[in-house]
Design a protein around this motif. Sequence first.
Motif, PDB file in Angstrom:
ATOM      1  N   SER A 104      -3.648   7.434  -9.299  1.00 51.46           N
ATOM      2  CA  SER A 104      -4.818   8.302  -9.200  1.00 51.46           C
ATOM      3  C   SER A 104      -4.801   9.326 -10.329  1.00 51.46           C
ATOM      4  O   SER A 104      -3.754   9.597 -10.931  1.00 51.46           O
ATOM      5  CB  SER A 104      -4.830   9.019  -7.848  1.00 51.46           C
TER       6      SER A 104
ATOM      7  N   GLN B 104      -8.411   5.970  -2.753  1.00 52.05           N
ATOM      8  CA  GLN B 104      -7.308   5.798  -1.822  1.00 52.05           C
ATOM      9  C   GLN B 104      -6.755   4.376  -1.961  1.00 52.05           C
ATOM     10  O   GLN B 104      -7.356   3.520  -2.614  1.00 52.05           O
ATOM     11  CB  GLN B 104      -7.776   6.027  -0.377  1.00 52.05           C
ATOM     12  N   SER B 105      -5.630   4.130  -1.316  1.00 52.44           N
ATOM     13  CA  SER B 105      -5.001   2.806  -1.400  1.00 52.44           C
ATOM     14  C   SER B 105      -5.921   1.691  -0.906  1.00 52.44           C
ATOM     15  O   SER B 105      -5.901   0.581  -1.426  1.00 52.44           O
ATOM     16  CB  SER B 105      -3.711   2.787  -0.578  1.00 52.44           C
ATOM     17  N   GLU B 106      -6.738   2.010   0.111  1.00 57.33           N
ATOM     18  CA  GLU B 106      -7.601   0.954   0.670  1.00 57.33           C
ATOM     19  C   GLU B 106      -8.719   0.518  -0.272  1.00 57.33           C
ATOM     20  O   GLU B 106      -9.410  -0.457  -0.007  1.00 57.33           O
ATOM     21  CB  GLU B 106      -8.192   1.388   2.013  1.00 57.33           C
ATOM     22  N   HIS B 107      -8.913   1.225  -1.371  1.00 60.00           N
ATOM     23  CA  HIS B 107      -9.923   0.807  -2.349  1.00 60.00           C
ATOM     24  C   HIS B 107      -9.394  -0.266  -3.293  1.00 60.00           C
ATOM     25  O   HIS B 107     -10.141  -0.774  -4.133  1.00 60.00           O
ATOM     26  CB  HIS B 107     -10.392   2.010  -3.188  1.00 60.00           C
TER      27      HIS B 107
ATOM     28  N   LEU C 141      -1.390   4.141  -6.027  1.00 59.71           N
ATOM     29  CA  LEU C 141      -2.417   3.595  -5.139  1.00 59.71           C
ATOM     30  C   LEU C 141      -2.244   2.100  -4.909  1.00 59.71           C
ATOM     31  O   LEU C 141      -2.634   1.587  -3.871  1.00 59.71           O
ATOM     32  CB  LEU C 141      -3.808   3.855  -5.725  1.00 59.71           C
TER      33      LEU C 141
ATOM     34  N   LYS D  49       0.859  -1.189   0.000  1.00 60.73           N
ATOM     35  CA  LYS D  49       0.000   0.000   0.000  1.00 60.73           C
ATOM     36  C   LYS D  49       0.896   1.241   0.000  1.00 60.73           C
ATOM     37  O   LYS D  49       1.876   1.313   0.726  1.00 60.73           O
ATOM     38  CB  LYS D  49      -0.879   0.015   1.242  1.00 60.73           C
TER      39      LYS D  49
ATOM     40  N   ARG E  81      -0.948   9.815  -8.112  1.00 54.96           N
ATOM     41  CA  ARG E  81      -0.467   9.207  -6.871  1.00 54.96           C
ATOM     42  C   ARG E  81      -0.508   7.682  -7.009  1.00 54.96           C
ATOM     43  O   ARG E  81      -1.506   7.134  -7.442  1.00 54.96           O
ATOM     44  CB  ARG E  81      -1.353   9.602  -5.681  1.00 54.96           C
TER      45      ARG E  81
ATOM     46  N   ASP F  92      -0.822   7.834   0.751  1.00 50.97           N
ATOM     47  CA  ASP F  92      -1.487   8.849  -0.062  1.00 50.97           C
ATOM     48  C   ASP F  92      -0.764  10.182   0.088  1.00 50.97           C
ATOM     49  O   ASP F  92      -0.264  10.540   1.144  1.00 50.97           O
ATOM     50  CB  ASP F  92      -2.946   9.003   0.392  1.00 50.97           C
TER      51      ASP F  92
ATOM     52  N   GLU G  49      -9.723  14.295  -5.089  1.00 56.30           N
ATOM     53  CA  GLU G  49      -9.658  12.875  -5.447  1.00 56.30           C
ATOM     54  C   GLU G  49     -10.219  12.019  -4.312  1.00 56.30           C
ATOM     55  O   GLU G  49      -9.967  12.281  -3.143  1.00 56.30           O
ATOM     56  CB  GLU G  49      -8.216  12.478  -5.753  1.00 56.30           C
ATOM     57  N   THR G  50     -10.965  11.012  -4.697  1.00 56.18           N
ATOM     58  CA  THR G  50     -11.617  10.160  -3.688  1.00 56.18           C
ATOM     59  C   THR G  50     -10.974   8.779  -3.588  1.00 56.18           C
ATOM     60  O   THR G  50     -11.140   8.097  -2.580  1.00 56.18           O
ATOM     61  CB  THR G  50     -13.105   9.982  -4.038  1.00 56.18           C
TER      62      THR G  50
END
Length: 1091
Positions: free
Chosen positions: A912, A40-43, A919, A8, A917, A11, A37-38
């Motif tokens: 992203s 994130q790595s957890e998505h 992700l 991961k 970024r 961000d 931006e919505t």
Amino acid sequence: MKKFNIRKVLDGLTAVSSSSSSAAQPGTPRDNDVVQETLQSEHFQLCKTVRHGFPYQSSSMAFDPVQKILAIGTQTGALRLFGRAGVECYCQHDSGAAVIQLQFLINEGALVSALTDDSIHLWNLRQKIPAILHSLKFNRERITYCHLPFQSKWLYIGTERGNIHIVNVESFTLSGYVIMWNKAIELSTKTHPGPVVHISDNPMDEGKLLIGFECGVVVLWDLKSKKADYRYNYDEAIHSVAWHHEGKQFVCSHSDGTLTTWNVRAPAKPAQIITPHGKQPKDGKKPEPCKPILKVEYKTTRAGDPFMVLSGGLSYDTVGRRPCLTVMHGKSTTVLEMDYPIVDFLTLCETPYPNDYQEPYAVVVLLERDLVLIDLGQIGYPIFENPYPLTIHESPVTCCEYFADCTAEIIPALYSVGSRQKRQGYSKKEWPISGGNWGQGTQSYPEIILTGHADGSIKFWDASALMLQVLYKLKTAKVFERARGKDEKPSTDIVEEDPFAIQTLSWCPESRMLCVGGVSAHVIVYRFSKQEITTEVVELLEVRMQCEFSEVESPDPGGEQTPTLLTSGASASPQESEPPVQPSTGNNSSDGPRDNIPCLQVRSSPLKQSPGYQVELVIQLVWVSGEPPQQITSLAMNSSYGLVVFGNSNGLAVVDYLQKTLLFNMGMSELYSPSEPYQRQLRSPRKPRQPSGAFCDSNDGSIPSEDRCKSPTSDAKDNSFTRSRSSSVTSIDRESRETISSFHFCESYPRKTESLVSPCLLVGTTQGSVIMVALSLPPGADQRLQQPVGISSCGTIIRLKGGILTMALLDSTGALLPPSYEPWHDPNSSDEEKLRRRRPASSPSSQEGQDSQFAVLCSEKQAKVVAVPSQTCIYKHSITETSFVLRADVVQMGGTNCIACFCANGHIMTLSLPSLRPLLDVNYLPLTDMRIARTFCFSNLGQALYLTSPTEIQRITYSQETCDNLQEMLSELFTPVETPEAPNRGFFKGLFGGGAQSLDREDLFGETTAGKASRSLAQHIPGPGSMEGMKGAASGVVGELARARIALDERGQKLGELDERTAAMMASAESFSKHAHDMMLKYKDKKWYQL
């Protein structure tokens, strides 16, 4: 299916020093100032979902007659399980050794597999993702055959040395009971009998074990007395043995093509010897030997003659005859020819009990490249229509495209035209492999996969809800004349085999337009229609593209690449580009070089076109002065503009498929704006360098003129990599040819000074240039067919390291601006409007000094986001330094967008947008095969796929939400089913002992009687699924509990009683615990003499 440990990425990481960071350029707004931006790595999370297609290199098969589940093992250690249509499962042995045999624990939800590395494994099928409960690895002996009697927990294992060991499948421990080969055969026999090729117990007496040795000896072994009752000798090697259900006779198949039938109590000679395919000599001599009968099955029916099914045994003089399955029923013998060699077959029967009439109803035949099911209940033995997607490899797959969350109307439309293509003559019965249940997934959006094939066919697949079903098949080769024989093969071919093979696809689901690029430098434009038509003359447009090399001398922009430029020998005007009318025979004669000749000949006779995709226009590149046309490397189409654009190493061409004219035919050099400094040095035309076909990694950037690997887009000759030499300084010996690698139609600002959007075309090249081309369309729909479309190059926007792979456009809020399209209408329907209407551009006009769009550009090495119309780079990210990106796509995910990349080093990454970024970065699959590079593709909502073998598609997801819901979405293999009742022994058989004899195997094989086995013989390995197995699978006790649970479900009141008893027992246990605790406190501090 394991989930991968992912790295991961934090961000907001913007450190410029790191090669894996994204950087905002000086003087530009940061990401939080531009777009919120919505993602994130957890998505993000990467895991495999399902595998479709025929199991590659199949080696073995098993069937559970109660659960109705089929299992297939492969030479690579894979297991594929099939139930009803849509119920499929894939799992893999870690060792990768070939599966030699599979045995179901019938109706127990478990499976035993035996591998060539002499290990056996117990799989738990009661969970959605099967797991190994136990493994046993033999150290001193090689496994050759396994047998697990119905409703037994003792597995017989035959070895190469001729011995038989016995394994308890509950604990996966060896019994001390061993049948040694020297005790099984006669003591007078001096030679070793060879490996064990068959083991089975007498259907009527579990205490008698039939053992077949390769040399031709069969032994009936008495398990209780530990000695041989009878020995049966035959001169020819044995391949298989099958019992009659009454246990009085058995049949052996031999290496000379004979079948011998033996009476159990008459071991002296066979009761019958037949050669099913042997020619019977008139003088009564022995028939001529035939090929070995590799397998025979003997199945009885209550009402008629028994069935004998066998594979092999054909006469040696049947040279070139296809592999056959023979069905002998009564006096009739039916020979069924197969398309591929037979790997294995099984006869499906109504009962799981070996001592009952078998009542066979079907034969499942596993071929090297197909699975066939034969209906034994109908005259002529028709085959069942196969509901599984096993025809992916019908012709080798050459390219793939994946469309997730596409328009809902397209699947019913394709299904309606594809249903008319189905073959007739199938069995009228339902598909008998009907076990399992579908998953309860929440994934409801439509998904379509397109596969292009070597024979020129294109298949459309419905891939919704983790299933796969073929919708429609299009044969592009119908457009061309076919050579009738090898001698008639045209000398203008640029490929030796598969001249119709599909190389690239461009499909618009909304307008249903399809554009196909083939290896013979041809492009075909198709429209979708529900009406059948006959095209008298196929519209043909021939395009002449040629080029010459030139060198470039240009200041290096920021240390990045400068393109090698090409000059075109063709004009941009269609009049000058069209080939002169002259006889082709003169051009193709041996007196002079070939000129103005296409590689394929379009058919001259009328073409009947069924409902579905119908040819609108065929475009062919022609030979130029003896030089063959270069293969097409990139292709795009826009239904709103009515344009098709394609490119290769010679340049690009734009075709108006409405007016059937060539608008634009330009070499690479003319694409660059004259304002850019470069010098042309003309060279003589030359052939492109042959691809090296090798994999390589780029060297350290400090080394000048390093060798850099190129993506498959840079060479379409054989879909392999070409080696391109490039450096940050101009090299006088640079020979690489710049090629068009990607296109993107859009509504944007062609130049920096523009304030209004207009139709544009972005062109990407293999050397990292992104060029803007302005399109000028006639204003009204009525003038669209009359006036020509204007095209002009606006020069290079920006340059990136590596070849350009994908391009996209975002608006000022970060939302994707998809290319405009025309809604579908049937071109052959008389009542619909046929005038073309271009969708108006929805993008806002730009205010003075303000950028309102972002151009997203991704190459083999890096990604950049450029503000438009100012054409300033606001973000850039170095994706990889030591490898290169094979596939990149801008995809929709979680209501927004991101870039998904697959690198040659096996990494899958997402970035992203627009800030780039990182992700997700997972080391998933190192590139070991060009097939993966050719077929890997991303789609929306976290979906991706690739061809993992020549016959199978592997689907994966990079969405955390899909990974979390995967258990619900997957199908269930095991369903609680009542085991059929055992056959009735009858009064007299029970009285006089004529029925089936049972055996207490626990008493015979258990540790108490048989003792412990040698520890060095085999090693027990607990499986990763052992904890799940505690909840149910291996033991018969668990099977009994499952059956009890069904009975309780059927009788609700008993379930209530059970709950009450359980509550009472719990209360009693609690009371006992309380009393025990009180007693402990009472006597806690007392001495022993005080008690």
